[in-house]
Design a protein around this motif. Structure first.
Motif, PDB file in Angstrom:
ATOM      1  N   CYS A  27      -8.420  79.523  83.889  1.00  0.00           N
ATOM      2  CA  CYS A  27      -9.457  79.192  82.903  1.00  0.00           C
ATOM      3  C   CYS A  27      -9.828  80.411  82.073  1.00  0.00           C
ATOM      4  N   ASN A  28      -9.993  81.541  82.740  1.00  0.00           N
ATOM      5  CA  ASN A  28     -10.353  82.765  82.028  1.00  0.00           C
ATOM      6  C   ASN A  28      -9.272  83.166  81.030  1.00  0.00           C
ATOM      7  N   PHE A  29      -8.018  83.084  81.472  1.00  0.00           N
ATOM      8  CA  PHE A  29      -6.905  83.417  80.577  1.00  0.00           C
ATOM      9  C   PHE A  29      -6.851  82.457  79.393  1.00  0.00           C
ATOM     10  N   THR A  30      -7.031  81.163  79.684  1.00  0.00           N
ATOM     11  CA  THR A  30      -6.983  80.149  78.634  1.00  0.00           C
ATOM     12  C   THR A  30      -8.087  80.365  77.606  1.00  0.00           C
ATOM     13  N   ALA A  31      -9.287  80.725  78.078  1.00  0.00           N
ATOM     14  CA  ALA A  31     -10.402  80.967  77.168  1.00  0.00           C
ATOM     15  C   ALA A  31     -10.101  82.134  76.231  1.00  0.00           C
ATOM     16  N   VAL A  32      -9.496  83.206  76.760  1.00  0.00           N
ATOM     17  CA  VAL A  32      -9.142  84.356  75.927  1.00  0.00           C
ATOM     18  C   VAL A  32      -8.109  83.958  74.874  1.00  0.00           C
ATOM     19  N   VAL A  33      -7.105  83.185  75.293  1.00  0.00           N
ATOM     20  CA  VAL A  33      -6.059  82.745  74.359  1.00  0.00           C
ATOM     21  C   VAL A  33      -6.660  81.868  73.258  1.00  0.00           C
ATOM     22  N   PHE A  34      -7.539  80.933  73.663  1.00  0.00           N
ATOM     23  CA  PHE A  34      -8.108  80.011  72.681  1.00  0.00           C
ATOM     24  C   PHE A  34      -9.007  80.737  71.688  1.00  0.00           C
ATOM     25  N   VAL A  35      -9.867  81.608  72.173  1.00  0.00           N
ATOM     26  CA  VAL A  35     -10.739  82.371  71.273  1.00  0.00           C
ATOM     27  C   VAL A  35      -9.911  83.220  70.319  1.00  0.00           C
ATOM     28  N   SER A  36      -8.822  83.799  70.809  1.00  0.00           N
ATOM     29  CA  SER A  36      -7.936  84.593  69.954  1.00  0.00           C
ATOM     30  C   SER A  36      -7.284  83.720  68.893  1.00  0.00           C
ATOM     31  N   ALA A  37      -6.866  82.514  69.295  1.00  0.00           N
ATOM     32  CA  ALA A  37      -6.241  81.591  68.345  1.00  0.00           C
ATOM     33  C   ALA A  37      -7.228  81.169  67.252  1.00  0.00           C
ATOM     34  N   VAL A  38      -8.477  80.903  67.651  1.00  0.00           N
ATOM     35  CA  VAL A  38      -9.509  80.533  66.677  1.00  0.00           C
ATOM     36  C   VAL A  38      -9.742  81.684  65.701  1.00  0.00           C
ATOM     37  N   ALA A  39      -9.807  82.906  66.198  1.00  0.00           N
ATOM     38  CA  ALA A  39     -10.018  84.068  65.337  1.00  0.00           C
ATOM     39  C   ALA A  39      -8.876  84.231  64.337  1.00  0.00           C
ATOM     40  N   ILE A  40      -7.634  84.044  64.814  1.00  0.00           N
ATOM     41  CA  ILE A  40      -6.466  84.156  63.925  1.00  0.00           C
ATOM     42  C   ILE A  40      -6.511  83.046  62.873  1.00  0.00           C
ATOM     43  N   LEU A  41      -6.852  81.817  63.301  1.00  0.00           N
ATOM     44  CA  LEU A  41      -6.932  80.703  62.355  1.00  0.00           C
ATOM     45  C   LEU A  41      -7.998  80.966  61.303  1.00  0.00           C
ATOM     46  N   ALA A  42      -9.171  81.450  61.722  1.00  0.00           N
ATOM     47  CA  ALA A  42     -10.250  81.729  60.785  1.00  0.00           C
ATOM     48  C   ALA A  42      -9.858  82.823  59.793  1.00  0.00           C
ATOM     49  N   ALA A  43      -9.174  83.851  60.287  1.00  0.00           N
ATOM     50  CA  ALA A  43      -8.735  84.935  59.400  1.00  0.00           C
ATOM     51  C   ALA A  43      -7.721  84.420  58.392  1.00  0.00           C
ATOM     52  N   TRP A  44      -6.778  83.593  58.846  1.00  0.00           N
ATOM     53  CA  TRP A  44      -5.791  83.001  57.934  1.00  0.00           C
ATOM     54  C   TRP A  44      -6.472  82.110  56.906  1.00  0.00           C
ATOM     55  N   TRP A  45      -7.436  81.294  57.351  1.00  0.00           N
ATOM     56  CA  TRP A  45      -8.126  80.367  56.455  1.00  0.00           C
ATOM     57  C   TRP A  45      -8.847  81.124  55.334  1.00  0.00           C
ATOM     58  N   SER A  46      -9.410  82.275  55.678  1.00  0.00           N
ATOM     59  CA  SER A  46     -10.153  83.061  54.685  1.00  0.00           C
ATOM     60  C   SER A  46      -9.240  83.659  53.619  1.00  0.00           C
ATOM     61  N   THR A  47      -7.931  83.722  53.889  1.00  0.00           N
ATOM     62  CA  THR A  47      -7.000  84.271  52.900  1.00  0.00           C
ATOM     63  C   THR A  47      -6.608  83.248  51.845  1.00  0.00           C
ATOM     64  N   LEU A  48      -6.920  81.968  52.077  1.00  0.00           N
ATOM     65  CA  LEU A  48      -6.551  80.927  51.108  1.00  0.00           C
ATOM     66  C   LEU A  48      -7.513  80.980  49.930  1.00  0.00           C
ATOM     67  N   GLN A  49      -7.024  81.330  48.780  1.00  0.00           N
ATOM     68  CA  GLN A  49      -7.860  81.492  47.602  1.00  0.00           C
ATOM     69  C   GLN A  49      -7.352  80.593  46.469  1.00  0.00           C
ATOM     70  N   PRO A  50      -8.275  80.010  45.700  1.00  0.00           N
ATOM     71  CA  PRO A  50      -7.842  79.175  44.558  1.00  0.00           C
ATOM     72  C   PRO A  50      -7.234  80.029  43.460  1.00  0.00           C
ATOM     73  N   SER A  51      -6.386  79.404  42.659  1.00  0.00           N
ATOM     74  CA  SER A  51      -5.686  80.148  41.609  1.00  0.00           C
ATOM     75  C   SER A  51      -5.444  79.234  40.408  1.00  0.00           C
ATOM     76  N   HIS A  52      -5.380  79.857  39.240  1.00  0.00           N
ATOM     77  CA  HIS A  52      -4.968  79.129  38.036  1.00  0.00           C
ATOM     78  C   HIS A  52      -3.467  79.291  37.771  1.00  0.00           C
ATOM     79  N   HIS A  53      -2.801  80.083  38.600  1.00  0.00           N
ATOM     80  CA  HIS A  53      -1.421  80.459  38.308  1.00  0.00           C
ATOM     81  C   HIS A  53      -0.465  79.789  39.298  1.00  0.00           C
ATOM     82  N   ARG A  54      -0.142  78.542  39.011  1.00  0.00           N
ATOM     83  CA  ARG A  54       0.839  77.799  39.797  1.00  0.00           C
ATOM     84  C   ARG A  54       1.666  76.949  38.838  1.00  0.00           C
ATOM     85  N   LEU A  55       2.688  76.301  39.354  1.00  0.00           N
ATOM     86  CA  LEU A  55       3.519  75.425  38.525  1.00  0.00           C
ATOM     87  C   LEU A  55       2.883  74.038  38.535  1.00  0.00           C
ATOM     88  N   TRP A  56       2.042  73.777  37.524  1.00  0.00           N
ATOM     89  CA  TRP A  56       1.200  72.584  37.539  1.00  0.00           C
ATOM     90  C   TRP A  56       1.925  71.352  37.017  1.00  0.00           C
TER      91      TRP A  56
END
Length: 347
Positions: free
Chosen positions: A69-98
């Motif tokens: 359980c302790n190991f699983t909790a560490v893995v899950f919290v780490s996964a959430v942190a990585i997901l949150a960091a990745w999510w924050s990198t998603l930025q809107p843009s006007h420069h795409r092939l529309w």
């Protein structure tokens, strides 16, 4: 206290936490599904994320040993942190092939009573996929601005509709504003994807034969038109708020959100700038009932029940007939609509 009693006391907390973990796991899976384009990478990251989330649920329900359980909790919290960091990198843009129909951003220049709009869309739609692109620059005299009409186009049942506002000027000129998703060429609309930063938003200004006719005639959506009861000052104020919103969006790209930043919420937000006391209502989420909400606020033509306004505002038959007869589209669709004066429906 016995171990049995301790487990019983902590059970409600574990259950609530387990449900929260399941919901977070589902949210993360949907975010990865809609944001990771490469299939192999998508499935790999989904598998890792799901394994972390489900293992955490298993730990909370007592299916794993304390050490696990302790190991699983560490893995899950780490996964959430990585997901949150990745999510924050998603930025809107006007420069795409529309996609063609959202390729150009609206730009407004205001000089007193005169407005110049750059990139007004006026496509000739023969079908949803067969069209002739046309972007135009137009000028409008605000002293000739006379009316605002609410247009609802139903595309997925009675509870969800696309919301547009059409402004009319003396002499028959009209321009329609619509907040829409800004699709890339390879994309198609997804209401679920709209929750997960899949699309930017765009404010389109268009000719009625483009943006209304394509819904009623080319796509076969059920389209309804209502005359809004507003003072001339408020019609002008709402028009200018759309222009300010377009220029702000041009400066700063924003993500579309199916729930909080969509075609209906922008109308409400702009209207609230004019009338701050407008109440929030569930019909702002169930956009198919937005016209009924406006009716209850006395914003539609008085002296009519909502069901009557809805029946008389259904434009599809008149819109299709205008194609066959060659009559003016904007005049045709307003025939019989309560609140529309005679000089707007006859040459």
């Amino acid at each position: 206290m016995s171990k049995v009693r301790q487990k019983a006391r902590h059970l409600p907390v574990r259950l609530v936490t387990g449900v929260a973990v399941l919901l977070l796991t589902a949210w993360g899976a949907l975010a990865l599904w809609h944001q990771v384009p490469q299939p192999a990478v998508r499935w790999f990251t989904l598998a890792l994320w799901a394994a972390a989330g489900l293992s955490m649920v298993a730990a909370l329900t007592g299916l794993l040993s304390r050490k696990s359980c302790n190991f699983t909790a560490v893995v899950f919290v780490s996964a959430v942190a990585i997901l949150a960091a990745w999510w924050s990198t998603l930025q809107p843009s006007h420069h795409r092939l529309w996609a063609d129909d959202v390729a150009q951003l609206l730009e407004a220049r205001i000089d007193g009573d005169h407005v110049q709009l750059k990139n007004v869309r006026n496509f000739e739609w023969r079908s949803e996929t067969d069209y002739t692109p046309r972007w135009e620059n137009r000028t409008y005299d605000l002293t000739r601005l006379r009316s605002a009409d609410l247009v609802l186009s139903y595309w997925m049942g009675p509870h969800i509709a696309h919301t547009l506002v059409s402004f009319g000027f003396d002499g028959g000129e009209r321009v329609v504003f619509s907040l829409e998703i800004r699709k890339e060429r390879h994309e198609s609309f997804s209401a679920i994807g709209g929750f997960f930063r899949q699309f930017e938003q765009i404010l389109v200004a268009a000719d009625e034969r483009d943006i209304v006719r394509t819904r009623s005639n080319a796509r076969g959506e059920a389209v309804y038109l209502y005359r809004l009861q507003m003072s001339q000052a408020n019609v002008r104020a709402l028009f200018l708020e759309y222009l300010h919103a377009a220029n702000e969006l041009r400066r700063t790209p924003r993500f579309y959100n199916t729930l909080t930043s969509n075609c209906t919420t922008i109308v409400f937000e702009l209207a609230r700038l004019i009338a701050p006391a407008l109440p929030a209502d569930y019909r702002l989420l169930l956009s198919g009932h937005f016209a009924e909400y406006i009716h209850d606020l006395h914003g539609l033509t008085p002296g009519h029940r909502y069901a009557e306004l809805q029946a008389l505002g259904h434009i599809n038959e008149r819109a299709l007939a205008s194609d066959a007869s060659g009559d003016d589209f904007s005049m045709s669709i307003r025939q019989g609509v309560p609140g529309v004066p005679a000089d707007e429906v006859s040459p």
